[in-house]
Design a protein around this motif. Structure first.
Motif, PDB file in Angstrom:
ATOM      1  N   ILE A 148     -45.569 -18.746  30.701  1.00  0.00           N
ATOM      2  CA  ILE A 148     -46.946 -18.787  31.349  1.00  0.00           C
ATOM      3  C   ILE A 148     -47.972 -17.715  30.673  1.00  0.00           C
ATOM      4  O   ILE A 148     -48.858 -17.630  30.484  1.00  0.00           O
ATOM      5  CB  ILE A 148     -47.617 -20.306  32.284  1.00  0.00           C
ATOM      6  CG1 ILE A 148     -46.993 -21.327  31.643  1.00  0.00           C
ATOM      7  CG2 ILE A 148     -49.074 -20.392  31.361  1.00  0.00           C
ATOM      8  CD1 ILE A 148     -47.030 -22.779  32.755  1.00  0.00           C
ATOM      9  N   LYS A 149     -47.031 -16.723  31.566  1.00  0.00           N
ATOM     10  CA  LYS A 149     -48.441 -15.248  32.216  1.00  0.00           C
ATOM     11  C   LYS A 149     -48.579 -15.020  31.013  1.00  0.00           C
ATOM     12  O   LYS A 149     -49.249 -14.045  30.456  1.00  0.00           O
ATOM     13  CB  LYS A 149     -48.190 -15.676  33.734  1.00  0.00           C
ATOM     14  CG  LYS A 149     -48.479 -14.238  33.658  1.00  0.00           C
ATOM     15  CD  LYS A 149     -48.075 -13.375  35.350  1.00  0.00           C
ATOM     16  CE  LYS A 149     -48.906 -12.359  35.424  1.00  0.00           C
ATOM     17  NZ  LYS A 149     -48.854 -11.397  36.912  1.00  0.00           N
TER      18      LYS A 149
ATOM     19  N   SER B 114     -50.651 -26.796  30.364  1.00  0.00           N
ATOM     20  CA  SER B 114     -50.860 -25.336  29.952  1.00  0.00           C
ATOM     21  C   SER B 114     -51.156 -26.409  27.295  1.00  0.00           C
ATOM     22  O   SER B 114     -49.968 -26.931  26.960  1.00  0.00           O
ATOM     23  CB  SER B 114     -50.138 -25.253  29.884  1.00  0.00           C
ATOM     24  OG  SER B 114     -49.967 -23.479  29.443  1.00  0.00           O
TER      25      SER B 114
ATOM     26  N   ARG C 158     -54.034 -22.540  29.695  1.00  0.00           N
ATOM     27  CA  ARG C 158     -52.855 -21.847  31.078  1.00  0.00           C
ATOM     28  C   ARG C 158     -52.878 -23.114  32.437  1.00  0.00           C
ATOM     29  O   ARG C 158     -51.706 -23.486  32.532  1.00  0.00           O
ATOM     30  CB  ARG C 158     -52.826 -20.371  32.445  1.00  0.00           C
ATOM     31  CG  ARG C 158     -53.178 -19.440  31.172  1.00  0.00           C
ATOM     32  CD  ARG C 158     -52.374 -17.717  31.877  1.00  0.00           C
ATOM     33  NE  ARG C 158     -53.031 -16.413  31.609  1.00  0.00           N
ATOM     34  CZ  ARG C 158     -53.362 -15.488  31.532  1.00  0.00           C
ATOM     35  NH1 ARG C 158     -51.989 -14.858  32.756  1.00  0.00           N
ATOM     36  NH2 ARG C 158     -53.900 -14.426  30.945  1.00  0.00           N
TER      37      ARG C 158
END
Length: 568
Positions: free
Chosen positions: A392-393, A537, A545
């Motif tokens: 996700i980051k 997300s 996010r």
């Protein structure tokens, strides 16, 4: 952290002693094992490998050296507090020496053991806290915590108090989540359903309740020789998923008979306002259901069924049901363990040699292939959660520089973001798919070359809804029936999706990833602890996010139907 080999050692040593003590209680050996793993697993998992006897291991199961300056609020906050009560000096000497003896084998305690005023506050395999020294000094001074039966008695006594506090006394069985609630009450003295498992001691990464859930599932994958484990341990990079829930209703069988469209399953026996608000599922024409009640009330019949692996329990309009005397059971679809090797197989957009597809490129039909892409390869729920957070980051859907996901010209790219999330996590969700003609040829065993516009096409959110229903189980996906189950699957490091299909095919549907809860971001729950808005997300009109989205968005009147999907 204890692993499966440690759990096997624990069960080998103690299961025979635990089982008779659980008669009449809703606890399981796996639950007691999880408590032991959480409380002192960091100690006995090391000691057991040092060729010590079980008696020696039990004697060294001590810990917790935090004083008031590190946040301790219970008695004794400091050495002076302990010395001030009868028998305190003797207890301090014992508690300090216990720390020194344990630290010889557990390096993490070596530095604190050298401090003359430091001492242990927790004693025994299940860690009875020294705050009880005032009322039960003999348990500590006589070292009864070194005997398994005594420390188990203490543990069960505290767990019984947790049962009573939560209103579970008299129950013969508890779900895994209910067992975790009891464990949280054991750890903290209470339980708040709205917080889910994010309760109890927080070690900087996870809460006590989350760890207990992980340990219960770990214990369920380990059985003594000659016995089958309750759960199969997943392969590397896959999450542990419970089997789909079977239909347990015992009433008459019916078939859906609408001759118009899908039959809505509602959470209550009435049509809501707006009409979609209380819809929990959509059943295709001809689908079998089993009645829960003998008669319809107000035109609605309470039923159960299984749809693509999801147990649905709710209310449907009686006028769209017909008796089905030929139905004897409702099959439960289980997802395949691996991708199809023949027939209608996975496909991706072919690329020219050397071409790199980046997040900074405008949205297209190719999958990402940047160097250094994160993946999901962990062997434990905690490792899987960390890896999903890293994905996700890295995708950084809210980064304006990542043009792949940014809305433009009236277009949004929820489908591409979910594809990328699943692609990096090792779960197949197509970015392109076979045309109907190509799929028929493949099913006949013919070879088909993927050619965009000829044999394959770009998949939109509406297409993904249909693909999951038609092909999802063959590619490891299954539906789940509730938001709580959906969120829990994600919390274990699995992949969760919410997909909604628009009524008008020319307009965009929507798809979001449901992701593991973090210390900073969590799902929303009602007073009973059921998830009402999972942690999501997404890319779309707005990109984020982590967020909860608009409540119940998938039941918006613009959508024809929606579903929750999970993948290990």
């Amino acid at each position: 952290m204890p692993n499966s080999a440690d759990v096997l050692w624990f069960k080998t040593q103690f299961q025979a002693s635990i089982e008779p003590r659980l008669v009449g209680l809703p606890f399981t050996v796996d639950f007691i094992t999880a408590i032991a793993c959480q409380e002192t697993g960091h100690v006995w998992s090391v000691l057991r490998s040092k060729r010590m006897t079980t008696k020696q291991v039990l004697a060294l199961c001590v810990g917790d050296t935090l004083d008031a300056d590190k946040g301790r609020s219970a008695f004794p906050k400091t050495k002076s507090d302990l010395l001030a009560v009868p028998g305190g000096a003797q207890m301090f000497d014992l508690a300090h020496q216990a720390l020194v003896d344990m630290a010889v084998h557990i390096p993490g305690f070596a530095a604190v053991a050298k401090k003359p005023n430091k001492f242990c506050h927790g004693f025994g395999l299940f860690q009875r806290d020294l705050q009880f020294f005032k009322t039960d000094p003999d348990y500590f001074l006589q070292r009864r915590y070194e005997h398994f039966d005594d420390t188990l008695d203490m543990c069960l006594g505290e767990l019984k108090r947790g049962l009573k506090k939560l209103g579970f006394q008299g129950r013969s069985e508890l779900t895994t989540l209910e067992l975790c609630a009891v464990a949280i009450a054991y750890n903290t003295g209470g339980f708040n359903p709205k917080k889910g498992l994010q309760q109890g001691h927080f070690d900087g990464k996870q809460f006590y309740g989350q760890k207990i859930f992980d340990f219960i599932q770990l214990a369920q994958t380990v059985a003594l020789p000659g016995n089958a484990p309750q759960l199969a341990a997943p392969a590397m990079g896959l999450a542990m998923m419970p089997a789909p829930s079977p239909v347990v209703a015992l009433g008459d069988f019916f078939r859906v008979d609408t001759r118009e469209g899908m039959l809505r399953v509602r959470s209550e026996p009435k049509i809501s306002d707006p009409e979609q608000a209380n819809v929990i599922g959509h059943l295709p024409d001809g689908h079998p259901v089993r009645a829960v009640t003998k008669k319809a009330e107000g035109g609605f019949r309470e039923v159960e069924t299984s749809l693509a692996g999801a147990l649905l329990h709710g209310f449907v309009s009686q006028k769209f049901l017909v008796a089905a005397s030929d139905v004897a059971d409702i099959p439960v679809v289980a997802p395949a363990d691996s991708l199809p090797g023949s027939g209608v197989v996975a496909v991706s957009m072919p690329r020219k040699p050397g071409r790199i597809t980046r997040r900074t490129d405008p949205a297209g039909a190719h999958s990402l292939n940047e160097s250094g892409q994160p993946t999901r390869q962990g062997a434990s729920p905690d490792e899987l959660r960390v890896e999903l957070a890293a994905i996700i980051k890295w995708l950084a859907v809210d980064n304006p520089a990542h043009k792949r996901y940014q809305p433009r010209d009236g277009l949004t790219f929820c489908n591409i973001y979910c594809h990328d999330y699943c692609h990096l996590a090792g779960a197949y969700l197509p970015r392109v798919w076979w045309t109907s003609k190509a799929a028929i040829a493949l099913a006949k065993g013919q070879t088909v070359e993927p050619l965009i516009g000829e044999t394959i096409f770009e998949v939109r959110a509406n297409d993904l809804f249909r693909w999951l229903r038609e092909f999802g189980p063959d590619f490891g996906w299954r539906q789940t029936g509730t938001l709580s189950k959906l969120q829990q699957a994600a919390n274990q490091g699995g992949i969760g999706l919410i997909v909604a299909r628009r009524k008008e095919d020319g307009k965009s549907g929507h798809i979001v990833a449901v992701v593991p809860e973090t210390p900073e971001f969590s799902a929303r729950r009602d007073a009973a602890g059921e998830v009402t808005s999972p942690l999501q997300s997404q890319a779309g009109a707005s990109n984020f996010r982590y967020g909860n989205g608009k409540p119940n968005w998938w039941n918006g009147e613009q959508f024809a139907e929606s579903a929750f999907w999970v993948h290990a």
